[in-house]
Design a protein around this motif. Structure first.
Motif, PDB file in Angstrom:
ATOM      1  N   ALA A  18       0.864  -1.184   0.000  1.00  0.00           N
ATOM      2  CA  ALA A  18       0.000   0.000   0.000  1.00  0.00           C
ATOM      3  C   ALA A  18       0.900   1.233   0.000  1.00  0.00           C
ATOM      4  O   ALA A  18       2.043   1.184   0.463  1.00  0.00           O
ATOM      5  N   LYS A  19       0.385   2.340  -0.524  1.00  0.00           N
ATOM      6  CA  LYS A  19       1.164   3.576  -0.586  1.00  0.00           C
ATOM      7  C   LYS A  19       0.338   4.722  -0.029  1.00  0.00           C
ATOM      8  O   LYS A  19      -0.825   4.883  -0.390  1.00  0.00           O
ATOM      9  N   ALA A  20       0.952   5.509   0.842  1.00  0.00           N
ATOM     10  CA  ALA A  20       0.335   6.733   1.361  1.00  0.00           C
ATOM     11  C   ALA A  20       1.190   7.905   0.910  1.00  0.00           C
ATOM     12  O   ALA A  20       2.426   7.824   0.935  1.00  0.00           O
ATOM     13  N   GLU A  21       0.534   8.988   0.491  1.00  0.00           N
ATOM     14  CA  GLU A  21       1.282  10.169   0.076  1.00  0.00           C
ATOM     15  C   GLU A  21       0.464  11.428   0.267  1.00  0.00           C
ATOM     16  O   GLU A  21      -0.763  11.381   0.347  1.00  0.00           O
ATOM     17  N   GLU A  22       1.169  12.555   0.355  1.00  0.00           N
ATOM     18  CA  GLU A  22       0.516  13.854   0.300  1.00  0.00           C
ATOM     19  C   GLU A  22       0.330  14.161  -1.183  1.00  0.00           C
ATOM     20  O   GLU A  22       1.300  14.247  -1.930  1.00  0.00           O
ATOM     21  N   MET A  23      -0.913  14.305  -1.610  1.00  0.00           N
ATOM     22  CA  MET A  23      -1.197  14.423  -3.043  1.00  0.00           C
ATOM     23  C   MET A  23      -0.506  15.614  -3.700  1.00  0.00           C
ATOM     24  O   MET A  23      -0.088  15.511  -4.855  1.00  0.00           O
ATOM     25  N   TYR A  24      -0.363  16.730  -2.988  1.00  0.00           N
ATOM     26  CA  TYR A  24       0.241  17.913  -3.588  1.00  0.00           C
ATOM     27  C   TYR A  24       1.701  18.067  -3.211  1.00  0.00           C
ATOM     28  O   TYR A  24       2.348  19.035  -3.612  1.00  0.00           O
ATOM     29  N   SER A  25       2.234  17.100  -2.458  1.00  0.00           N
ATOM     30  CA  SER A  25       3.666  17.011  -2.152  1.00  0.00           C
ATOM     31  C   SER A  25       4.061  15.542  -2.253  1.00  0.00           C
ATOM     32  O   SER A  25       4.324  14.893  -1.241  1.00  0.00           O
ATOM     33  N   PRO A  26       4.084  14.988  -3.465  1.00  0.00           N
ATOM     34  CA  PRO A  26       4.287  13.546  -3.621  1.00  0.00           C
ATOM     35  C   PRO A  26       5.648  13.060  -3.142  1.00  0.00           C
ATOM     36  O   PRO A  26       5.859  11.856  -3.026  1.00  0.00           O
ATOM     37  N   GLU A  27       6.572  13.978  -2.844  1.00  0.00           N
ATOM     38  CA  GLU A  27       7.854  13.552  -2.294  1.00  0.00           C
ATOM     39  C   GLU A  27       7.712  13.049  -0.851  1.00  0.00           C
ATOM     40  O   GLU A  27       8.606  12.382  -0.329  1.00  0.00           O
ATOM     41  N   ASN A  28       6.570  13.362  -0.214  1.00  0.00           N
ATOM     42  CA  ASN A  28       6.260  12.855   1.127  1.00  0.00           C
ATOM     43  C   ASN A  28       5.367  11.630   0.973  1.00  0.00           C
ATOM     44  O   ASN A  28       4.171  11.751   0.743  1.00  0.00           O
ATOM     45  N   PHE A  29       5.954  10.450   1.070  1.00  0.00           N
ATOM     46  CA  PHE A  29       5.183   9.230   0.874  1.00  0.00           C
ATOM     47  C   PHE A  29       5.765   8.112   1.723  1.00  0.00           C
ATOM     48  O   PHE A  29       6.854   8.229   2.291  1.00  0.00           O
ATOM     49  N   GLY A  30       5.020   7.034   1.816  1.00  0.00           N
ATOM     50  CA  GLY A  30       5.485   5.844   2.510  1.00  0.00           C
ATOM     51  C   GLY A  30       4.793   4.619   1.946  1.00  0.00           C
ATOM     52  O   GLY A  30       3.728   4.719   1.346  1.00  0.00           O
ATOM     53  N   ARG A  31       5.438   3.474   2.133  1.00  0.00           N
ATOM     54  CA  ARG A  31       4.873   2.204   1.663  1.00  0.00           C
ATOM     55  C   ARG A  31       5.000   1.168   2.761  1.00  0.00           C
ATOM     56  O   ARG A  31       5.895   1.226   3.586  1.00  0.00           O
ATOM     57  N   CYS A  32       4.109   0.185   2.716  1.00  0.00           N
ATOM     58  CA  CYS A  32       4.223  -0.943   3.633  1.00  0.00           C
ATOM     59  C   CYS A  32       4.979  -2.060   2.924  1.00  0.00           C
ATOM     60  O   CYS A  32       5.385  -1.919   1.777  1.00  0.00           O
ATOM     61  N   ARG A  33       5.131  -3.166   3.585  1.00  0.00           N
ATOM     62  CA  ARG A  33       5.866  -4.282   2.986  1.00  0.00           C
ATOM     63  C   ARG A  33       4.964  -5.086   2.039  1.00  0.00           C
ATOM     64  O   ARG A  33       3.749  -5.026   2.111  1.00  0.00           O
ATOM     65  N   THR A  34       5.586  -5.867   1.188  1.00  0.00           N
ATOM     66  CA  THR A  34       4.894  -6.798   0.317  1.00  0.00           C
ATOM     67  C   THR A  34       4.726  -8.112   1.058  1.00  0.00           C
ATOM     68  O   THR A  34       5.628  -8.538   1.773  1.00  0.00           O
ATOM     69  N   ASP A  35       3.558  -8.743   0.924  1.00  0.00           N
ATOM     70  CA  ASP A  35       3.281 -10.008   1.592  1.00  0.00           C
ATOM     71  C   ASP A  35       2.863 -11.061   0.573  1.00  0.00           C
ATOM     72  O   ASP A  35       2.516 -10.743  -0.561  1.00  0.00           O
ATOM     73  N   LYS A  36       2.886 -12.300   1.014  1.00  0.00           N
ATOM     74  CA  LYS A  36       2.422 -13.416   0.203  1.00  0.00           C
ATOM     75  C   LYS A  36       1.245 -14.057   0.921  1.00  0.00           C
ATOM     76  O   LYS A  36       1.243 -14.184   2.135  1.00  0.00           O
ATOM     77  N   VAL A  37       0.229 -14.464   0.149  1.00  0.00           N
ATOM     78  CA  VAL A  37      -0.946 -15.116   0.731  1.00  0.00           C
ATOM     79  C   VAL A  37      -1.277 -16.358  -0.089  1.00  0.00           C
ATOM     80  O   VAL A  37      -1.083 -16.371  -1.315  1.00  0.00           O
ATOM     81  N   ILE A  38      -1.719 -17.386   0.594  1.00  0.00           N
ATOM     82  CA  ILE A  38      -2.133 -18.632  -0.053  1.00  0.00           C
ATOM     83  C   ILE A  38      -3.613 -18.815   0.183  1.00  0.00           C
ATOM     84  O   ILE A  38      -4.059 -18.827   1.332  1.00  0.00           O
ATOM     85  N   ILE A  39      -4.390 -18.926  -0.895  1.00  0.00           N
ATOM     86  CA  ILE A  39      -5.833 -19.123  -0.807  1.00  0.00           C
ATOM     87  C   ILE A  39      -6.142 -20.556  -1.235  1.00  0.00           C
ATOM     88  O   ILE A  39      -5.764 -20.970  -2.324  1.00  0.00           O
ATOM     89  N   HIS A  40      -6.802 -21.288  -0.366  1.00  0.00           N
ATOM     90  CA  HIS A  40      -7.161 -22.692  -0.639  1.00  0.00           C
ATOM     91  C   HIS A  40      -8.588 -22.806  -1.119  1.00  0.00           C
ATOM     92  O   HIS A  40      -9.449 -22.141  -0.727  1.00  0.00           O
TER      93      HIS A  40
END
Length: 123
Positions: A101-123
């Motif tokens: 996921a990504k969060a950012e200030e829309m009018y200051s896109p240099e201020n942003f952050g991301r979470c980690r990537t995960d793996k999921v298994i669906i049975h």
């Protein structure tokens, strides 16, 4: 989502993994009681142990529900830890990668952050 200072015009974009669809629980007739095929994805900071104010739970002013992503918006955020969760339904089985996921200030896109990537298994 955590911020240590006041932020303006925040956009949080969470891309859905393939094999799932987001459910709009506000629509009449949406079935979310089937625990075999419904998944609750929550962006929780497990290391935060401090006081959480009521405003951090309902911080979203607007949501966009799209086929490939879910978006949340707010014009002003104060320093704190914020939580957003929604319900997805698995539509097919397999092993999938959850994009960050990504969060950012829309009018200051240099201020942003991301979470980690995960793996999921669906049975």
């Amino acid at each position: 989502m955590t911020t240590k200072q006041r932020r303006y015009h925040i956009a949080l974009v969470d891309y859905l993994l393939a094999g799932c669809e987001r459910l709009n629980t506000r629509l009449k007739g949406t079935l979310i009681g089937d625990t075999q095929s419904s998944v609750i994805r929550s962006n929780r900071n497990l290391y935060y142990c401090g006081y959480r104010s009521y405003s951090t739970l309902g911080w979203i002013k607007h949501e966009n529900l799209r086929d490939e992503r879910a978006e949340a918006f707010r014009s002003l955020l104060w320093p704190d830890v914020y939580e957003w969760s929604y319900v997805m339904r698995a539509t097919c089985a397999g092993t999938f990668i959850i994009p960050p996921a990504k969060a950012e200030e829309m009018y200051s896109p240099e201020n942003f952050g991301r979470c980690r990537t995960d793996k999921v298994i669906i049975h």
